[in-house]
Each structure stands twice: as C-alpha cells, then as structure tokens.
Design a protein around this motif. Structure first.
Motif, PDB file in Angstrom:
ATOM      1  N   PRO A   1      36.403  41.136  43.373  1.00  0.00           N
ATOM      2  CA  PRO A   1      37.337  40.228  44.450  1.00  0.00           C
ATOM      3  C   PRO A   1      37.144  40.848  45.760  1.00  0.00           C
ATOM      4  O   PRO A   1      36.892  41.932  45.892  1.00  0.00           O
ATOM      5  N   SER A   2      37.471  39.994  46.641  1.00  0.00           N
ATOM      6  CA  SER A   2      37.839  40.284  48.011  1.00  0.00           C
ATOM      7  C   SER A   2      38.958  41.345  48.236  1.00  0.00           C
ATOM      8  O   SER A   2      39.599  41.289  47.329  1.00  0.00           O
ATOM      9  N   GLN A   3      39.047  41.972  49.447  1.00  0.00           N
ATOM     10  CA  GLN A   3      40.153  42.848  49.570  1.00  0.00           C
ATOM     11  C   GLN A   3      41.445  41.902  49.670  1.00  0.00           C
ATOM     12  O   GLN A   3      42.471  42.488  49.130  1.00  0.00           O
ATOM     13  N   SER A   4      41.534  40.565  50.239  1.00  0.00           N
ATOM     14  CA  SER A   4      42.798  40.031  50.257  1.00  0.00           C
ATOM     15  C   SER A   4      43.067  39.846  48.693  1.00  0.00           C
ATOM     16  O   SER A   4      44.192  39.694  48.536  1.00  0.00           O
ATOM     17  N   THR A   5      42.226  39.507  48.017  1.00  0.00           N
ATOM     18  CA  THR A   5      42.622  39.137  46.413  1.00  0.00           C
ATOM     19  C   THR A   5      42.891  40.252  45.904  1.00  0.00           C
ATOM     20  O   THR A   5      44.047  40.149  45.143  1.00  0.00           O
ATOM     21  N   MET A   6      42.525  41.379  46.016  1.00  0.00           N
ATOM     22  CA  MET A   6      42.908  42.702  45.191  1.00  0.00           C
ATOM     23  C   MET A   6      44.198  42.762  45.860  1.00  0.00           C
ATOM     24  O   MET A   6      45.003  43.246  44.987  1.00  0.00           O
ATOM     25  N   ASP A   7      44.597  42.679  47.073  1.00  0.00           N
ATOM     26  CA  ASP A   7      45.955  42.925  47.426  1.00  0.00           C
ATOM     27  C   ASP A   7      47.031  42.148  46.949  1.00  0.00           C
ATOM     28  O   ASP A   7      47.967  42.448  46.482  1.00  0.00           O
ATOM     29  N   ALA A   8      46.410  40.660  46.841  1.00  0.00           N
ATOM     30  CA  ALA A   8      47.392  39.738  46.725  1.00  0.00           C
ATOM     31  C   ALA A   8      47.741  40.056  44.729  1.00  0.00           C
ATOM     32  O   ALA A   8      48.808  39.537  44.329  1.00  0.00           O
ATOM     33  N   TRP A   9      46.827  40.582  44.076  1.00  0.00           N
ATOM     34  CA  TRP A   9      47.117  40.693  42.696  1.00  0.00           C
ATOM     35  C   TRP A   9      47.899  41.934  42.265  1.00  0.00           C
ATOM     36  O   TRP A   9      48.157  42.050  41.072  1.00  0.00           O
ATOM     37  N   LEU A  10      47.985  42.706  43.150  1.00  0.00           N
ATOM     38  CA  LEU A  10      48.901  44.017  42.892  1.00  0.00           C
ATOM     39  C   LEU A  10      50.357  43.505  43.040  1.00  0.00           C
ATOM     40  O   LEU A  10      50.461  42.579  44.012  1.00  0.00           O
ATOM     41  N   PRO A  11      51.237  43.857  42.344  1.00  0.00           N
ATOM     42  CA  PRO A  11      51.031  44.637  41.191  1.00  0.00           C
ATOM     43  C   PRO A  11      51.105  44.244  39.889  1.00  0.00           C
ATOM     44  O   PRO A  11      51.064  44.861  38.767  1.00  0.00           O
ATOM     45  N   ASP A  12      50.531  42.806  39.849  1.00  0.00           N
ATOM     46  CA  ASP A  12      50.588  42.268  38.497  1.00  0.00           C
ATOM     47  C   ASP A  12      49.563  42.850  37.669  1.00  0.00           C
ATOM     48  O   ASP A  12      49.607  42.838  36.383  1.00  0.00           O
ATOM     49  N   TYR A  13      48.484  43.114  38.401  1.00  0.00           N
ATOM     50  CA  TYR A  13      47.383  43.880  37.704  1.00  0.00           C
ATOM     51  C   TYR A  13      47.301  45.203  38.453  1.00  0.00           C
ATOM     52  O   TYR A  13      47.466  45.336  39.635  1.00  0.00           O
ATOM     53  N   LYS A  14      46.773  46.205  37.865  1.00  0.00           N
ATOM     54  CA  LYS A  14      46.162  47.399  38.249  1.00  0.00           C
ATOM     55  C   LYS A  14      45.042  48.127  37.705  1.00  0.00           C
ATOM     56  O   LYS A  14      44.641  49.088  38.177  1.00  0.00           O
ATOM     57  N   ALA A  15      44.221  47.368  36.984  1.00  0.00           N
ATOM     58  CA  ALA A  15      42.953  47.578  36.685  1.00  0.00           C
ATOM     59  C   ALA A  15      41.958  46.481  36.307  1.00  0.00           C
ATOM     60  O   ALA A  15      42.513  45.123  36.010  1.00  0.00           O
ATOM     61  N   LEU A  16      40.963  46.548  36.849  1.00  0.00           N
ATOM     62  CA  LEU A  16      39.856  45.589  36.631  1.00  0.00           C
ATOM     63  C   LEU A  16      38.498  46.185  36.357  1.00  0.00           C
ATOM     64  O   LEU A  16      38.012  47.197  36.697  1.00  0.00           O
ATOM     65  N   GLY A  17      37.692  45.384  35.715  1.00  0.00           N
ATOM     66  CA  GLY A  17      36.360  45.530  35.455  1.00  0.00           C
ATOM     67  C   GLY A  17      35.315  44.984  36.454  1.00  0.00           C
ATOM     68  O   GLY A  17      35.586  44.189  36.874  1.00  0.00           O
ATOM     69  N   ILE A  18      34.405  45.821  36.925  1.00  0.00           N
ATOM     70  CA  ILE A  18      33.431  45.526  37.705  1.00  0.00           C
ATOM     71  C   ILE A  18      32.104  45.860  37.292  1.00  0.00           C
ATOM     72  O   ILE A  18      31.582  46.617  36.640  1.00  0.00           O
ATOM     73  N   TYR A  19      31.140  44.887  37.796  1.00  0.00           N
ATOM     74  CA  TYR A  19      29.598  45.050  37.591  1.00  0.00           C
ATOM     75  C   TYR A  19      28.910  45.749  38.288  1.00  0.00           C
ATOM     76  O   TYR A  19      28.725  45.278  39.535  1.00  0.00           O
ATOM     77  N   ILE A  20      28.627  47.238  38.071  1.00  0.00           N
ATOM     78  CA  ILE A  20      27.999  47.936  39.003  1.00  0.00           C
ATOM     79  C   ILE A  20      26.481  48.070  39.203  1.00  0.00           C
ATOM     80  O   ILE A  20      25.762  48.376  39.807  1.00  0.00           O
ATOM     81  N   SER A  21      25.946  47.684  38.000  1.00  0.00           N
ATOM     82  CA  SER A  21      24.473  47.722  37.697  1.00  0.00           C
ATOM     83  C   SER A  21      24.069  46.867  36.592  1.00  0.00           C
ATOM     84  O   SER A  21      24.735  46.343  36.010  1.00  0.00           O
ATOM     85  N   GLY A  22      22.712  46.904  36.550  1.00  0.00           N
ATOM     86  CA  GLY A  22      21.848  46.345  35.400  1.00  0.00           C
ATOM     87  C   GLY A  22      21.180  45.180  35.670  1.00  0.00           C
ATOM     88  O   GLY A  22      21.481  44.476  36.569  1.00  0.00           O
ATOM     89  N   GLY A  23      19.787  44.872  35.010  1.00  0.00           N
ATOM     90  CA  GLY A  23      19.057  44.018  35.373  1.00  0.00           C
ATOM     91  C   GLY A  23      19.409  42.610  35.185  1.00  0.00           C
ATOM     92  O   GLY A  23      18.875  41.565  35.538  1.00  0.00           O
ATOM     93  N   LEU A  24      20.469  42.287  34.237  1.00  0.00           N
ATOM     94  CA  LEU A  24      20.977  41.077  33.891  1.00  0.00           C
ATOM     95  C   LEU A  24      22.191  40.786  34.608  1.00  0.00           C
ATOM     96  O   LEU A  24      22.915  39.931  34.189  1.00  0.00           O
ATOM     97  N   ARG A  25      22.732  41.641  35.677  1.00  0.00           N
ATOM     98  CA  ARG A  25      23.926  41.268  36.402  1.00  0.00           C
ATOM     99  C   ARG A  25      23.742  39.957  37.170  1.00  0.00           C
ATOM    100  O   ARG A  25      22.844  39.881  37.756  1.00  0.00           O
ATOM    101  N   ALA A  26      24.607  39.129  36.859  1.00  0.00           N
ATOM    102  CA  ALA A  26      24.305  37.716  37.155  1.00  0.00           C
ATOM    103  C   ALA A  26      24.813  37.459  38.468  1.00  0.00           C
ATOM    104  O   ALA A  26      24.680  36.256  39.102  1.00  0.00           O
ATOM    105  N   CYS A  27      25.841  38.028  39.149  1.00  0.00           N
ATOM    106  CA  CYS A  27      26.832  37.740  40.303  1.00  0.00           C
ATOM    107  C   CYS A  27      26.194  38.790  41.305  1.00  0.00           C
ATOM    108  O   CYS A  27      26.223  39.884  41.070  1.00  0.00           O
ATOM    109  N   ALA A  28      26.316  38.266  42.522  1.00  0.00           N
ATOM    110  CA  ALA A  28      25.960  39.129  43.635  1.00  0.00           C
ATOM    111  C   ALA A  28      27.248  40.013  43.925  1.00  0.00           C
ATOM    112  O   ALA A  28      28.618  39.449  43.629  1.00  0.00           O
ATOM    113  N   GLN A  29      27.387  41.078  44.350  1.00  0.00           N
ATOM    114  CA  GLN A  29      28.539  41.674  44.771  1.00  0.00           C
ATOM    115  C   GLN A  29      28.553  42.278  46.156  1.00  0.00           C
ATOM    116  O   GLN A  29      28.590  43.474  46.684  1.00  0.00           O
ATOM    117  N   PRO A  30      28.976  41.320  47.145  1.00  0.00           N
ATOM    118  CA  PRO A  30      28.920  41.595  48.523  1.00  0.00           C
ATOM    119  C   PRO A  30      29.993  42.672  48.967  1.00  0.00           C
ATOM    120  O   PRO A  30      30.151  43.108  49.894  1.00  0.00           O
TER     121      PRO A  30
END
Length: 678
Positions: free
Chosen positions: A176-205
C-alpha cells in the motif's frame, strides 16, 4: 525477434488511458501485428494486442504482471488491485529513470540514460529471451535531459519480520501507499508483502527500503512472501521439477534469491520468508516435489539466518505438510501460513492440520479472502489473517576461537534478554562451517560461554558455527568462525656433525589456507636426545618478515629437533616434523715413531672426544682392500687410547683405530696411519 508468443494470455485491461504529451502510440490495422510506443523520446515495438496504460492519467490502475500490457510512468498512489494474484505473462513498464535498478527473476531491466527512461520487461519464467527481444527493439528517437540518477544507498538490514505479534493481519497484492498505511493504523498493525518470486503478479512501486523503514518505525509488522515455482500438478507456467532432488535444489535457489530481495529492502536475519505454494490436487509424486522444494527452501533460509515459512492451501499443501511433519525425509518449514476461508479468526484448524504441530507461535491463518475494507476513509481489497508469531532468538555475539596445538577454545556471549535453552556448536574440518544445527559434527550443547575443543589434527583447518536455542526451542541465526591451520617446516644444515661443531636448524611458518607467511610471531625450538622420551624447550624466537627462523645449535649427543608455533586467535598451533642431527665424536691419532727397524716398537695413541671412558676401541690393519682386527683396548678417563705395535716382518703397514657407535653418538675412526719397518 519474437514479439508475440502464440497462445499467450491476452486480456484487456478494461481501461486504456489517453495519450499524454510524452506518449505516442502508432497502431496498425491488424490486431496481431505490432505497434510502436514512444515514451519520453524512447520508442519500443510491442505486439498491437498489448493495451497501453498511462499511469499519470490513471494513477490507481493496478500494474499487473499476469497479463500483457505496456505501462507508462510511475504511480505511488494506492493501486486498485485484487488482494491476491499469482502468475506471469509478458509486458513492459516504461518509467522515468531516477535510480539504478537491477534485473530480478521475471523482470529484465534496461536503463536508457539518453532518454531518462527505465525500461522493465516482465516475463514468465523461462521466457527471458522474449523479454530481451522486446527491449532489443527500443531506440532513442529524441534525447531527454534526465535527472541525476541516484545510486541505490547501501541498506543495513535491521527489521525482523515478524516480531512478537498476535492479532489481525492483512495481505495485499501490492504494497500500500504510505497514506494508506497511515490510514489503516491502528486497526491493523501487520501486513503481508510480496517481495520476490518469478510469479509475483503485481508491481511494487511503493516497496522500497525507505517504505519498510518508515513503517517499521510506526509499529508495523511484516509477513514476507515469495511467489515462485508451483506444484507440478498445476497449470502454472513455472512449476517445480517432478524429480525430488531437483525440486530440493530449486527450493534452495529460490530461497537465496528471496534472501537477497529481503536484505535489499532492509529485512534482517531472524525474519521469516514464506514460499507461496498455491492450491493443487495432490498426488504422491506432486506431494514429494512440494515437500522437497520446501525442504530446500527452509534449509537454505536457515543456512542464511532466516526462517523458512510456507503459505499453502489448508486442504492441499497443509494436508501434505501435516502428514510429513515427523518425517526425517524432509525438512519441515519453520512457520506455517495456511489459507482456509472459514471466517474463523484463529490459528488452529484441526480439519486439515493437527493442533499439536507448529504450536510454538509459528502460525498464520488466512481466514477471509478478497474482502474490501475501509479504514481511515481508505478502501482496499485484502485477504484477512490471524497471526500468532514470535521471532527466534538473536545470535551469539563476540564469537571467537583461539587456537593452540591440537586444541582450541571457543568463546561467545549469549544474547541479553533471551531465556537460554542452550548454545549449539557444530564444527567441520576445512574452511566451511556447518550451515545447519543438524549438520557437521556436534561440538557443544550447553549454557556455558566457552568450550575447549581437543583432538585437532596438526596443520589442519576447522570451521565452527554457534546457534542460540531459547527456552521455547526456537533457534536463532548461526554465527560462524574459522580456525585456520598453520604449518611449520624444518630443515637442518647437516644431517651429521662432528662433536663441538654447530648445525643450523631452520623453519618457515605459514597459514595453510593461502600459504601466507606468519611474520613477527613467537616460534619455539624443541629438542630431544636420540635416547630420550621427553622434549625440552631450547628457546623462543621471533619469525622474520618471511616467516623464517634459524638457530645455530651445538648438540652434545645425537638429537632430534622440532619447531612449534602455539597459535593465536583464529590460528591453530602447529608442530613441525622432526629432524635427527647425528653427532660424531672427534677422534685423534698419533703414530710415533712412524719408521722403525725390525724388532723395534711404535705407539699408536690418541683421544676420543667426548671421552667415553672404559669403552672398547679397535686397532685395525689394512690387508689388501679390507681391514682386519689386530687387538682391542679401553678408553681412559680422558678418552685416551694407546696401542704398542711391533711388526714381525719388514714392510709398510697401515693402521687405524675404530670406535663403534653407542646410543648417543655415531661411530667413528681415526685417520689412517702408515708405519714403515726396515
């Protein structure tokens, strides 16, 4: 040049952006032909069927690698992506060149500096040539003054994913964008992120080291995901081998790439990286491949100080991992993240996975999928998880090894704040420490802060690794140390010397790993009489710049010599082989007179030094080419001998006196003496 792969998935993006001032698109009439796309003066030829998306005009468009497209520009806005995508097609991303970026599995990058463009061709595993073909069509049609290109700053990995955490977590296809990360605190405090792999399907700008650091400082926890090879019984384009040994190796390779990606983002050792294994219909062969792949994955991550996790469908990978939990044929993942969308926020699920397995705060349950939630006024499509996680303990610090001769002392400092179960030390001969706490040779298991290793071979190297096991049984990263073997040569300037003469004994002291000379180190010379059983220290010397030491010695008896270096931090001591220097007594002889008349006598006398009082000496006379015994005599206290000679016929006689060797000295004889009888 192959620009279009027959049979490739062609799906319209639904929104094809208008053309901005920096974008031009030239479309041919036929859909299966090519089109030229120009961005910031860089022109590339792609299949006409690839939609072109201008991210400047449509910043919330999801940049998806699972379908063909050309994406222009860069957006860090919150992308409207599905929660979970796996797969890879072929396409292109053209964006401003602001910093150097390396290629990665599934992403082939070219920096076009004359146009200020970074071109990234994404491709399905195994289709790198197709991506290269597309990039090969690129050309600069008008130069654009590019901004200063930033070199990636060195990142010191410091964030542990995941730390102590129990509660709600979400995962999203793109970070998520930084503004989304800030907005989702403190309802959530942990998230999964896709860091690697040849079948990772979304860009990670958004996924950058700065993003990780900023959100870690705000209290966010991270679950790291690698989307790589899938089960061979699926239809994914990238599948692990049906040969278990090959699948094991593929898992290790994937883990090494994942660690590199994690470290580049700032994630440190002790972090868990989950291999995303999508659902499959299991067979015996398919199960063996998946378990072998995850074995290699976990082994390699553990060897690099990370934990191996598996994200699986509870009814497929979960069942297979559960059935092999106690098997010694496989290395089970350290953590289990299973997907079962039953809307139960708990980490137990006895239907597929035993509640007695992975019980040490090692579980994540994805219990809701593809849910849209709004927090802080920002909506996002996510998968929902319940996590119960703790990290392994930190490693030991100040691990060192101090060598001596045949032994070494290992020292370490246990991490503060850890309830210690035990320190595990494993070792191996050579220069490579055991990678895992189950490999190599067991050296020590206990709670002390040092341990003496004995029985080490002379002139050999060893490597050790120490792990911390906490009171719950979790094992932290291993820390390695090397003990380099050393070698001392020995030479003597003579193998035999006359009594009171000197012999030069020399050595060169080196490291055995690279032959490097040990200069300025203390070196010891030892001696032992030929008949003795114990060595004595002759003296301590200091090696010169070439690791050389020489010493002149005057042994009184036949003597063995040996050089020694006693070792230091990181260097094992050594002893040279031995060299025997034989000592031969000095023996003089005088014949007076040397000419006599028949019937007269002459005396042959002399001295043996050292005296050897009371020992027998032999008078011999030459007869032709041989010597024959004449008589014997005893040595006096001062080593003197004397023989009276009275030949019975005229002629010339040659005599000598012989002393036979004893335990301490070589045998010797006098020079020949000639007596003339007339």
């Amino acid at each position: 040049m192959r620009l279009y792969r027959p049979g490739a998935l062609i799906v319209a993006l639904g929104l094809v952006a208008g053309v901005a001032a920096v974008v031009t698109i030239s479309r041919p009439a036929a859909a299966d032909e090519t089109q030229k796309v120009s961005y910031r003066g860089y022109e590339v030829t792609v299949p006409a069927s690839w939609p072109v998306v201008d991210l400047a005009a449509n910043p919330t468009t999801c940049v998806r690698f699972d379908r063909p497209a050309v994406y222009l520009g860069r957006s860090t806005a919150q992308a409207n992506c599905p929660a979970h995508l796996v797969g890879r097609s072929e396409g292109l991303v053209l964006e401003p060149l602001t910093k150097e970026q390396q290629s990665a599995p599934g992403l082939l990058r070219r920096a076009v500096k004359d146009a200020g463009v970074l071109a990234t061709a994404y491709y399905a595993p195994g289709d790198e040539q197709a991506a290269d073909d597309v990039l090969a069509t690129g050309r600069v049609v008008s130069k654009t003054q590019s901004a200063q290109i930033a070199q990636p700053a060195a990142v010191a990995p410091s964030v542990v994913a995941t730390g102590n955490f129990t509660g709600q977590a979400f995962d999203a296809c793109t970070a998520p964008s930084q503004s989304t990360m800030d907005a989702w605190l403190p309802d959530y405090k942990a998230l999964g992120i896709y860091i690697s792999g040849g079948l990772r399907a979304c860009a990670q700008p958004n996924l950058t080291p700065d993003w990780v650091s900023a959100n870690a400082s705000k209290g966010w926890q991270f679950l790291l995901i690698d989307v790589g090879m899938q089960a061979p019984c699926t239809n994914f384009s990238s599948k692990m081998s049906t040969d278990p040994a090959t699948a094991l190796a593929q898992g290790k390779t994937a883990a090494a790439n994942a660690v590199a990606a994690a470290q580049a983002l700032g994630f440190a050792q002790r972090s868990v990286i989950y291999s995303d294994i999508e659902g499959y219909t299991s067979t015996a062969a398919c199960k063996a491949s998946v378990l072998s792949y995850l074995s290699g994955w976990t082994q390699e991550l553990n060897a690099r100080g990370y934990l191996g996790g598996a994200y699986v469908g509870a009814g497929s990978g979960g069942v297979d991992l559960n059935s092999a939990y106690t098997s010694t044929a496989y290395t089970r993942p350290d953590n289990l993240w299973f997907a079962r969308w039953n809307n139960v926020a708990a980490v137990t699920d006895d239907k597929y996975i035993s509640s007695t397995y992975w019980t040490n705060h090692q579980r994540v349950h994805q219990y809701v999928g593809n849910a849209t939630e709004t927090h802080g006024g920002v909506s996002m499509n996510i998968d929902k998880n319940w996590a119960d996680l703790t990290p392994p303990p930190p490693p030991v610090s100040s691990l060192s090894v101090t060598g001596s001769v045949g032994s070494a002392t290992l020292r370490w400092t246990s991490p503060a704040g850890t309830t210690l179960g035990q320190i595990i030390v494993r070792g191996a001969a050579g220069n490579t420490a055991p990678a895992l706490p189950t490999s190599g040779t067991a050296i020590y298991n206990g709670t002390a802060s040092l341990y003496a290793v004995t029985g080490l071979a002379n002139s050999a190297s060893y490597a050790y690794r120490a792990w911390v096991k906490d009171s719950t049984g979790k094992i932290g990263p291993g820390i390695g140390v090397r003990l380099i073997g050393t070698k001392a040569t020995i030479t003597a300037s003579a193998a035999s010397i006359m009594y009171t003469r000197a012999v030069t004994v020399s050595t060169t002291v080196t490291r055995i790993n690279d032959g490097g000379k040990l200069s300025g180190v203390p070196v010891y010379l030892y001696s032992k009489a030929k008949t003795a059983t114990k060595w004595s220290l002759v003296g301590q010397f200091t090696s010169d710049a070439n690791g050389v030491v020489s010493s002149a010695q005057k042994p009184g008896v036949s003597t063995y010599y040996m050089w020694g270096y006693n070792g230091t931090t990181g260097l094992l001591g050594t002893r040279s082989t031995t060299v025997l220097v034989q000592v031969q007594p000095a023996m003089s002889a005088y014949l007076t007179p040397s000419s006599i008349l028949l019937g007269q006598s002459s005396v042959l006398y002399g001295y043996l030094n050292p005296p050897h009082a009371g020992m027998t000496v032999y008078l011999q006379r030459r007869s032709g080419t041989s010597w024959v015994a004449v008589t014997t005599g005893k040595l006096a206290t001062n080593g003197k001998f004397a023989f009276s000679i009275k030949p019975t016929a005229r002629g010339t006689y040659t005599y000598r006196v012989v002393w036979l060797a004893d335990a301490d000295h070589q045998g010797t004889q006098t020079a020949s003496k000639v007596l003339t009888v007339s």
